[in-house]
Design an enzyme around this catalytic site. Structure first.
Site, mmCIF file in Angstrom:
data_model
loop_
_atom_site.group_PDB
_atom_site.id
_atom_site.type_symbol
_atom_site.label_atom_id
_atom_site.label_comp_id
_atom_site.label_asym_id
_atom_site.label_seq_id
_atom_site.Cartn_x
_atom_site.Cartn_y
_atom_site.Cartn_z
ATOM 1 N N ASP A 133 0.818 -1.234 0.000
ATOM 2 C CA ASP A 133 0.000 0.000 0.000
ATOM 3 C C ASP A 133 0.843 1.271 0.000
ATOM 4 O O ASP A 133 2.036 1.224 0.290
ATOM 5 C CB ASP A 133 -0.807 0.080 1.312
ATOM 6 C CG ASP A 133 -1.960 -0.873 1.314
ATOM 7 O OD1 ASP A 133 -2.192 -1.539 0.298
ATOM 8 O OD2 ASP A 133 -2.621 -0.950 2.377
ATOM 9 N N TYR A 149 5.410 -10.106 7.109
ATOM 10 C CA TYR A 149 5.387 -8.661 7.324
ATOM 11 C C TYR A 149 5.895 -8.364 8.725
ATOM 12 O O TYR A 149 5.748 -9.174 9.645
ATOM 13 C CB TYR A 149 3.958 -8.107 7.189
ATOM 14 C CG TYR A 149 3.535 -7.903 5.765
ATOM 15 C CD1 TYR A 149 3.766 -6.693 5.123
ATOM 16 C CD2 TYR A 149 2.908 -8.923 5.055
ATOM 17 C CE1 TYR A 149 3.376 -6.495 3.808
ATOM 18 C CE2 TYR A 149 2.506 -8.736 3.732
ATOM 19 C CZ TYR A 149 2.748 -7.513 3.111
ATOM 20 O OH TYR A 149 2.364 -7.322 1.812
#
Lengths: 245, 245
Positions: free
Chosen positions: B53, B111
């Protein structure tokens, strides 16, 4: 009046150094005095242990300020962290005896220098380290570093404009280590001339590149000639790490 | 044509994410394709493993690109690092079989999320972590984190606009640790929905603040309601750490 000792951390990247200059100049001291003066309701002066150069960072700058207002340590620290820019943090505020003076009471100072030594740039550390693409010979740099230790006349590592009476300084230690692509240089001494750390690191980089022989360092120091030291390392790789007070 | 696998590191701070949008939009994919097309002499397309993102960073994004030009791996990597902006680095280029496809061959993804949990802001990490001033209860967060592990329908952790057919994903591990003021959350799974990691971290922050009970996590997941998860954690604290291909 109450005297407070402040421990301050800052990203020096967008500042013209610690020391307040003319009005409106962007300095760390200027920013701190502005917020402290608002807290106090009148103009106050803050004294720093070390006058870091433009672009140089601090992990733990020490300063002191005298305030009239009767206010707790944590309230001062909260007020500062609320109104200071995000790149300046106050990590500790403590009440100290009235005679404490951050500059006069500073004994030893430790600086840290970070070199990123890979062919590709480091996206996250590009503003917090100097990028040298060519592989440096760290063993040679370690050998060279040892010659700086001790008491020397550092005229060769001073700035031409320096007005300091004596350029004799003592270097207590010089640690150089490599870790995950970074070469970190940590130097501790009883004081440093303007640009002295960045010039020493510049010499060490030339040594690491094979341009200067490690055993040539004593000659450079003894020469007292400023054009012998090699490059001036970038400001963005330098951190004021610790002040012994 | 030769197929190359690229490992890419970037500071996502000033980009609108990985995925190329309209012309002139500032994206990681767009920047890479621009420089690769200049190298190739014609328009090329690069395929990324993960569509990070806007504002999200990557320690090791994986991508692949097919080039006609007969050129060595190190020349491609040097060319990219010379012409890409300083906040995007190519840390490895290797020739791979023609069938390798960065998105289809991506198996597990890891992540990492960084929270800075002190009252004062962190001058150097302010753009690379989320600042939470209130002390978080890490033990509670660790307990809560365990409930995410396993195969679940993550509708509650998806975006309303998501068009994915299935919202079932498997979380393999969730490690949460505190170190020198930072709380780091590392989550590994076979895939993540849009905003899913930031929403999970948001829930964990609410748990750490005492607003959500750790044992309530299974109910939140089962509810499949997006308004149960708490805040969306800031993009700047999130890093794509590893893609298993």
């Amino acid at each position: 009046m109450t005297n407070y000792k402040l421990t301050i951390q800052y990203d020096g990247g967008r500042y013209k150094g610690w020391q307040r200059l003319g009005n409106g100049e962007n300095t760390i001291q200027g920013k701190l005095e502005q917020v402290l003066s608002e807290l106090e309701g009148e103009k106050v002066e803050i004294i720093g242990s070390s006058r870091t150069d433009a672009g140089v960072h601090a992990l733990a700058q020490i300063a002191n300020v005298k305030l009239n207002k009767n206010i707790t340590e944590s309230k001062i620290s909260n007020y500062l962290n609320r109104y200071l820019p995000q790149d300046i943090s106050v990590i500790e505020v403590i009440e100290v005896p009235d005679r404490f003076h951050a500059r006069y009471h500073a004994k030893d100072k430790t600086y840290r220098y970070k070199i990123w030594n890979k062919v590709y740039p480091h996206p996250f550390m590009r503003k917090y380290s100097m990028h040298i693409e060519t592989k440096l010979d760290v063993d040679k740099m370690i050998k060279a570093g040892q010659y700086f230790i001790g008491e020397h006349d550092f005229t060769a590592y001073s700035n031409a404009k320096s007005k300091k009476k004596t350029k004799v300084r003592s270097i207590h230690s010089m640690e150089i280590e490599e870790n995950e692509g970074f070469i970190q240089i940590r130097v501790k001494g009883n004081g440093f001339l303007y640009n002295m750390v960045r010039k020493m690191v510049g010499t060490l980089i030339e040594v690491g590149l094979g341009h200067i022989d490690p055993d040539h360092i004593p000659d450079i120091i003894e020469s007292k000639e400023r054009n012998q030291t090699g490059r001036l390392a970038d400001a963005c790789g330098l951190y004021l790490e610790k002040i012994d007070v």
